[in-house]
Every structure is written in C-alpha cells, then in structure tokens.
Write a protein that holds these residues in place. Structure first.
Motif, PDB file in Angstrom:
ATOM      1  N   HIS A   1       0.943  -1.275  -0.010  1.00  0.00           N
ATOM      2  CA  HIS A   1       0.027  -0.083  -0.007  1.00  0.00           C
ATOM      3  C   HIS A   1       0.779   1.257  -0.034  1.00  0.00           C
ATOM      4  N   LYS A   2       1.953   1.333   0.751  1.00  0.00           N
ATOM      5  CA  LYS A   2       2.825   2.411   0.819  1.00  0.00           C
ATOM      6  C   LYS A   2       3.577   2.773  -0.518  1.00  0.00           C
ATOM      7  N   ALA A   3       4.041   1.391  -1.203  1.00  0.00           N
ATOM      8  CA  ALA A   3       4.507   1.609  -2.358  1.00  0.00           C
ATOM      9  C   ALA A   3       3.637   2.312  -3.366  1.00  0.00           C
ATOM     10  N   ARG A   4       2.471   1.733  -3.468  1.00  0.00           N
ATOM     11  CA  ARG A   4       1.513   2.311  -4.295  1.00  0.00           C
ATOM     12  C   ARG A   4       1.223   3.797  -4.036  1.00  0.00           C
ATOM     13  N   MET A   5       1.121   4.282  -2.775  1.00  0.00           N
ATOM     14  CA  MET A   5       1.029   5.813  -2.516  1.00  0.00           C
ATOM     15  C   MET A   5       2.218   6.430  -2.675  1.00  0.00           C
ATOM     16  N   LYS A   6       3.146   6.115  -2.674  1.00  0.00           N
ATOM     17  CA  LYS A   6       4.502   6.645  -3.045  1.00  0.00           C
ATOM     18  C   LYS A   6       4.446   6.797  -4.643  1.00  0.00           C
ATOM     19  N   LEU A   7       4.122   5.968  -5.257  1.00  0.00           N
ATOM     20  CA  LEU A   7       4.073   5.905  -6.836  1.00  0.00           C
ATOM     21  C   LEU A   7       3.013   6.820  -7.159  1.00  0.00           C
ATOM     22  N   ARG A   8       2.041   7.135  -6.443  1.00  0.00           N
ATOM     23  CA  ARG A   8       0.781   7.892  -6.709  1.00  0.00           C
ATOM     24  C   ARG A   8       1.479   9.382  -6.616  1.00  0.00           C
ATOM     25  N   ASP A   9       2.083   9.533  -5.657  1.00  0.00           N
ATOM     26  CA  ASP A   9       2.588  10.879  -5.238  1.00  0.00           C
ATOM     27  C   ASP A   9       3.496  11.166  -6.407  1.00  0.00           C
ATOM     28  N   SER A  10       4.572  10.407  -6.612  1.00  0.00           N
ATOM     29  CA  SER A  10       5.455  10.457  -7.618  1.00  0.00           C
ATOM     30  C   SER A  10       4.789  10.890  -9.030  1.00  0.00           C
ATOM     31  N   LEU A  11       3.822   9.928  -9.416  1.00  0.00           N
ATOM     32  CA  LEU A  11       3.469  10.246 -10.632  1.00  0.00           C
ATOM     33  C   LEU A  11       2.618  11.688 -10.790  1.00  0.00           C
ATOM     34  N   ARG A  12       1.989  11.813  -9.714  1.00  0.00           N
ATOM     35  CA  ARG A  12       1.222  13.081  -9.643  1.00  0.00           C
ATOM     36  C   ARG A  12       1.984  14.402  -9.686  1.00  0.00           C
ATOM     37  N   THR A  13       3.278  14.170  -8.969  1.00  0.00           N
ATOM     38  CA  THR A  13       4.290  15.338  -9.189  1.00  0.00           C
ATOM     39  C   THR A  13       4.745  15.497 -10.519  1.00  0.00           C
ATOM     40  N   SER A  14       5.148  14.487 -11.009  1.00  0.00           N
ATOM     41  CA  SER A  14       5.658  14.397 -12.601  1.00  0.00           C
ATOM     42  C   SER A  14       4.456  15.055 -13.347  1.00  0.00           C
TER      43      SER A  14
END
Lengths: 200, 217
Positions: free
Chosen positions: A179-192
């Motif tokens: 879950h934390k990995a997915r949340m980090k990915l989401r943050d990263s993708l949204r930032t990008s």
C-alpha cells in the motif's frame, strides 16, 4: 500446464522443448529461453533498476533452471517454476549487496515513510490513467524494499503469502508495504504530471 | 468516517474487504474516490510492465556458451549422410583446421616462452618476442576477416537476427584475440597472457562450432 504454450521456432511446443532440453538439445534450450526471456529479464530489471545487472541475473536464472531441468516433472507450470527461481536469484543478489529486500516492519518506520498528503489535496488526480513509461521510472525510483513488494505483487502477480515466504516477512507487512509503495508511486506520478502541466 | 480513517482501512479495502460505511464515504468524498481510482490505475498499469523489456542477444550467447561448457547442450547424434554435405557448408572444413592450428600455435607459444625463460636464466640477456616470430598466416586479421565473412554468410541464411548476433559476437571475440595477442607480444614470458590468448582462440572456435551446428539441416 507446460503443454499449453503455443509452438515456437520450428513448431516446438514448450512441453516438447522441455523434453528435448533434458536430452541436451541446443534448439530446445533456445526455444525455452525465447519463450520466457522477456518476462524474466523484465523482472530482473524492475527489481534491480540496472540493465547490466538484469542481464547478468537473467543469465544466472536461466542457467540455474537449465541445470535442474532434468528434475522438472511437470506437476507445476514451467513458467511458475522459472519465475520463482528468477525471483530467488535476484533476492539472493540483493542480499549479497546488502540491499534491503525485507521491508521494514511498521513499528520501525518513521512518519516520513508514510504518505503525508491528504488525498487529492495538491497535485492533479491521475484520472484513472497511468503512462507505462512514467510508471516504470517511478518504480525504479522506489526504495528497494518497497520496490520488491510492488514488483512481486502488482507486476508479477504473486500473492502476499508467497511474497512473505520468498522475502521473509509477515503477510501483514507485505500488504502494508504494498500500500505504501502504491501511495509513493501515486505521489511521484502526480508530481511528475503537475510538473509537465506547468511547462509552457 | 473521515478521510484519515478511510485511509487507515484502505489496504484491506483494496483487498476486497468493503462495507457500507466505506461505500458511503466514497460516495460523498471525491478526494478518496480519486485516490481509489488512482491506486487501481497504478495496479493495472503495473501488469503491462511484466514482459516489457527485451534482453540483449548477448544474454543468450553467454548462456549458450556456458551451457556448452557445462555439457548441458550435447552434440546431436547425426546419422551418416549419404551425400557429402560439404557443398552446402563450404566453410565447415575450417573448424577442424582452425582447431589444429590453434593447438599448434598454443604449443609453439608455450614452448617459445619456456625456451626463452631458460635462455634468460642462463644468459641474463633480453629475448625477442616469441609471438612476433610466429608465422602470421595462422592468425592474421585478414584471414580472420575472410573466415568471418563466410561464416556470417552461412548463418545469415537462417535469419538476419542470427547474422547480426554472430557479427557482434565475432567482433567481441576478435577484439579479445587482438588484446590477448598484444599482451602476449609485449611479454612473451607471461604465461597468463598466453593462456588468455588460447582462451580467446578457444572462444572463437566455439562460436564457429555453434554456427556449424545451427547450419545443419
């Protein structure tokens, strides 16, 4: 099962190739390699985020498999056998390098490792669409522990109990880290995505 | 239910553990609804990364060499041909000839090195490089180039990819031979350099053998 694979090369099915590889047939080894090379190499590449290392590990995984092919009896799918072996090869290499393959237990984590943002608070939503290459880059940037769990579960399709067994953590830890990995990915993708939107 | 409470149960909820309270929160909160939608999109896109990348051809080449070295790939038991097949494989004679030349070359290099070591010990005088006085025709780059061209033509009839793969491999092994030759020439008494040179020739002979196997009907 093994016979389900469609024929490759000169009409050799996976099951036929396995039997011929047991007799030392060069072409049969090549057929088996070609059937599975992309999946094994992609797994190694996702787990290590390093092309040279992924090539080296792919070779090692296939070599281990071919050394043991005489013991393969077909009770389980050949691909499952191979991919499990590839994962073990990668995990062993990561352990040798001293990289974290076992995710941190929740009690050991700091607040910084948990997502802080309120959902949807700043960056734009992904609107249900994720670019494959952007995701690939974001996965590569994940810390090794998170990356391992995400790759094994969401990309490779292993269940949490299998991951816990391979990686050596609890099932609950595997779920939580995913879950934390997915949340980090989401943050990263949204930032990008936000950064791209700001560009003129 | 608040957004923070919702986030706490999110991992279990994504595993399928939903109740009416979760559903009610999702219906009323667009932020959490977006979050669920994004996480699902990430999981779905992740599956496309499963077999996305193609390994370099050198992975199979190295693997094949190792499989042959370990004896896992065995030479096929060929039935005796009724018609000589040399016409179809005009370069096939090169494999045994190359093997004989390589062994002979190795012996000469080794003997020259040993002789020179003994000579040096006796006279304490500098010696001429052993490799430099060897007949160049055995290993000359132009001969290698002609042989390679014939080999590439032969494997090229199988597929352009195979030809390209062999071209890369031959370049690598020829570069290895060149380096090993230079090392052996610069220090003829260096047994490691001589062994490297023999290994380099061995790898080249193995490539030719692999190509020969592949060209068989």
């Amino acid at each position: 099962m093994t016979g389900a694979r469609k024929p490759q090369g000169d009409g050799l099915s996976e099951a036929e190739a396995i039997e011929r590889a047991k007799q030392g047939d060069a072409e049969a080894f090549e057929v088996l390699y070609n059937l599975h090379k992309r999946r094994v190499y992609s797994l190694c590449l996702r787990m290590t985020a390093n092309t040279a290392e992924a090539e080296d590990l792919s070779q090692e995984a296939f070599l281990q498999l071919f050394r043991k092919i005489g013991t393969f009896r077909g009770e389980s799918a050949f691909s499952t056998w191979l991919h499990r072996m590839a994962v073990n090869v990668v995990l062993m290499r990561l352990r040798k390098k001293g990289l974290s393959v076992v995710p941190l237990e929740e009690t050991m984590e700091t607040d910084e490792e948990s997502p802080k943002k309120e959902p949807g608070a700043q960056d734009p939503s992904l609107a249900g669409a994720v670019d494959r290459l952007e995701l690939q880059r974001a996965v590569e940037a994940l810390p090794p522990g998170y990356r391992t769990i995400f790759v094994l579960h969401d990309i490779e399709g292993f269940e949490h109990n299998e991951i816990a067994d391979m990686v050596g953590c609890s099932i609950g830890n595997s779920k939580s880290q995913l879950h934390k990995a997915r949340m980090k990915l989401r943050d990263s993708l949204r930032t990008s995505r936000a950064a791209k939107a700001e560009k003129p | 239910m608040t957004c923070a409470e919702f986030q706490q149960v999110l991992p279990e909820m994504l595993e399928g553990d939903r109740n009416t309270e979760h559903a009610a929160h999702l219906a009323s909160c667009s932020a959490c609804s977006d979050l669920i939608s994004d996480l699902k999109a990430i999981s779905e896109a992740a599956r496309q990364l499963r077999a996305l990348d193609e390994p370099s051809p050198r992975v199979w080449n190295s693997l094949e060499i190792e499989l042959r070295r370990e004896g896992l790939i065995r030479q096929p038991q060929r039935e005796p041909a009724l018609v000589p097949s040399r016409a179809r494989r005009p370069w096939a004679w090169m494999v045994p000839v190359a093997a004989v030349l390589l062994v002979g070359f190795g012996i000469i290099v080794y003997q020259r090195g040993s002789d020179q070591q003994a000579e040096m010990a006796k006279n304490q005088a500098p010696v001429a490089p052993a490799v430099a006085v060897l007949p160049a025709s055995n290993v000359s780059p132009s001969h290698r180039s002609d042989d390679d061209r014939q080999l590439l033509e032969a494997v090229g009839t199988r597929s352009p990819e195979t030809r390209a793969q062999y071209a890369v491999d031959l370049n690598h092994v020829n570069a290895y031979i060149q380096d090993a030759e230079q090392s052996a020439q610069s220090d003829p008494n260096d047994e490691d350099a001589q062994q490297s040179l023999l290994n380099a020739y061995d790898q080249r002979a193995m490539l030719y053998q692999m190509a020969l196997d592949r060209s068989l009907p």
